[in-house]
Design a protein around this motif. Structure first.
Motif, short mmCIF file in Angstrom:
data_model
loop_
_atom_site.label_atom_id
_atom_site.label_comp_id
_atom_site.label_asym_id
_atom_site.label_seq_id
_atom_site.Cartn_x
_atom_site.Cartn_y
_atom_site.Cartn_z
N LYS A 129 50.51 33.76 68.70
CA LYS A 129 51.04 32.62 67.95
C LYS A 129 52.57 32.71 67.88
CE LYS A 129 46.83 32.00 65.28
NZ LYS A 129 46.19 32.03 63.98
N ALA A 130 53.09 33.89 67.60
CA ALA A 130 54.55 34.07 67.54
C ALA A 130 55.18 33.83 68.92
CB ALA A 130 54.89 35.47 67.03
N PHE A 131 54.50 34.27 69.97
CA PHE A 131 55.00 34.06 71.33
C PHE A 131 55.17 32.56 71.60
CE2 PHE A 131 53.95 32.85 75.69
CZ PHE A 131 54.97 33.47 76.39
N PHE A 132 54.13 31.80 71.34
CA PHE A 132 54.21 30.36 71.64
C PHE A 132 55.24 29.65 70.77
CE2 PHE A 132 50.08 31.18 73.73
CZ PHE A 132 50.44 30.74 74.99
N GLU A 133 55.33 30.02 69.52
CA GLU A 133 56.35 29.41 68.66
C GLU A 133 57.75 29.74 69.17
OE1 GLU A 133 55.14 30.80 64.79
OE2 GLU A 133 53.65 29.19 64.59
N ALA A 134 57.96 30.96 69.63
CA ALA A 134 59.27 31.35 70.17
C ALA A 134 59.59 30.60 71.46
CB ALA A 134 59.31 32.86 70.41
N GLN A 135 58.58 30.07 72.14
CA GLN A 135 58.78 29.33 73.39
C GLN A 135 58.85 27.82 73.15
OE1 GLN A 135 59.49 31.39 75.90
NE2 GLN A 135 59.03 32.91 74.33
N GLY A 136 58.99 27.41 71.89
CA GLY A 136 59.18 26.00 71.59
C GLY A 136 57.92 25.22 71.29
N PHE A 137 56.80 25.90 71.12
CA PHE A 137 55.55 25.23 70.76
C PHE A 137 55.48 25.13 69.24
CE2 PHE A 137 54.71 26.71 74.96
CZ PHE A 137 53.69 25.94 75.48
N ARG A 138 54.73 24.13 68.78
CA ARG A 138 54.47 24.01 67.34
C ARG A 138 52.97 23.95 67.13
NH1 ARG A 138 53.09 18.75 66.45
NH2 ARG A 138 53.89 17.27 67.97
N HIS A 139 52.56 24.48 66.01
CA HIS A 139 51.13 24.47 65.67
C HIS A 139 50.71 23.04 65.36
CE1 HIS A 139 47.72 24.89 62.81
NE2 HIS A 139 47.32 25.73 63.74
N VAL A 140 49.59 22.59 65.92
CA VAL A 140 49.12 21.23 65.65
C VAL A 140 47.79 21.20 64.91
CG1 VAL A 140 50.40 19.95 67.39
CG2 VAL A 140 48.23 20.99 68.01
N LYS A 141 46.93 22.17 65.16
CA LYS A 141 45.66 22.18 64.42
C LYS A 141 44.89 23.46 64.70
CE LYS A 141 42.85 19.86 67.93
NZ LYS A 141 41.92 18.78 68.21
N ASP A 142 43.98 23.74 63.78
CA ASP A 142 43.04 24.82 63.98
C ASP A 142 41.70 24.21 64.33
OD1 ASP A 142 44.73 27.00 63.43
OD2 ASP A 142 44.54 26.65 61.29
N GLY A 143 41.03 24.82 65.27
CA GLY A 143 39.72 24.33 65.68
C GLY A 143 38.65 25.28 65.20
N GLY A 144 38.69 25.60 63.93
CA GLY A 144 37.75 26.58 63.39
C GLY A 144 38.49 27.86 63.10
N PRO A 145 37.80 28.86 62.61
CA PRO A 145 38.48 30.09 62.22
C PRO A 145 39.02 30.91 63.39
CG PRO A 145 36.11 30.31 61.96
CD PRO A 145 36.37 28.88 62.33
N ALA A 146 38.55 30.62 64.61
CA ALA A 146 38.95 31.46 65.74
C ALA A 146 39.68 30.71 66.84
CB ALA A 146 37.72 32.15 66.31
#
Length: 156
Positions: A129-146
């Motif tokens: 998650k930290a990797f993708f955020e550092a690459q300019g991605f933003r969290h959009v949704k969770d598709g369940g707990p996993a």
């Protein structure tokens, strides 16, 4: 000290033993997502499906001649103009060397016509998650707990 050359080569069914070995050298990832590494037969079956879906692409990542990672994505998913990165795996003994960033840059440079790149993170994986955020991605949704979805808007 020179940086080793990272290259990507399309994966094929003949690569099943190499990819299986890569998965076996990355046990922490499979522990994170709560499953055992796939068997050689499972890997072979997955690679055989590549030719059945023209939107799906998979690549082995090489440092010189050594397989160090795997990248799997799908074009025009979930919508036309999107792509979804379902797996970017760097072998555990090569993590932290910038190979994931380099592979992602390579992918981004080859996504002509794609407006958004989604990344799917499986399991409780704060490092991914930290990797993708550092690459300019933003969290959009969770598709369940996993399952967590991230997105990065791409320049037209």
């Amino acid at each position: 000290m020179r940086a080793l050359s990272l290259s990507l080569r399309p994966a094929s069914p003949e690569d099943a033993p190499r990819l299986h070995g890569l998965f076996l050298q990355s046990p922490s990832y499979f522990t994170l997502i709560g499953m055992e590494p796939p068997t050689l037969e499972d890997v072979l079956q997955d690679l055989l499906t590549l030719g059945k879906d023209p939107r799906r692409r998979a690549f082995l990542l090489f440092l010189e001649e050594e397989a160090v990672g795997y990248l799997d994505y799908k074009l025009h998913y979930p919508e036309e103009g999107d792509a979804t990165l379902s797996l970017l795996l760097i072998r555990e003994d090569h993590q932290g060397q910038g190979l994931g960033r380099r592979a992602l840059r390579h992918l981004l440079s080859h996504l002509a016509g794609v407006e958004r790149l989604y990344a799917v993170v499986y399991g409780h994986n704060p490092r991914a998650k930290a990797f993708f955020e550092a690459q300019g991605f933003r969290h959009v949704k969770d598709g369940g707990p996993a399952l967590s979805w991230y997105v990065r808007e791409l320049a037209p």
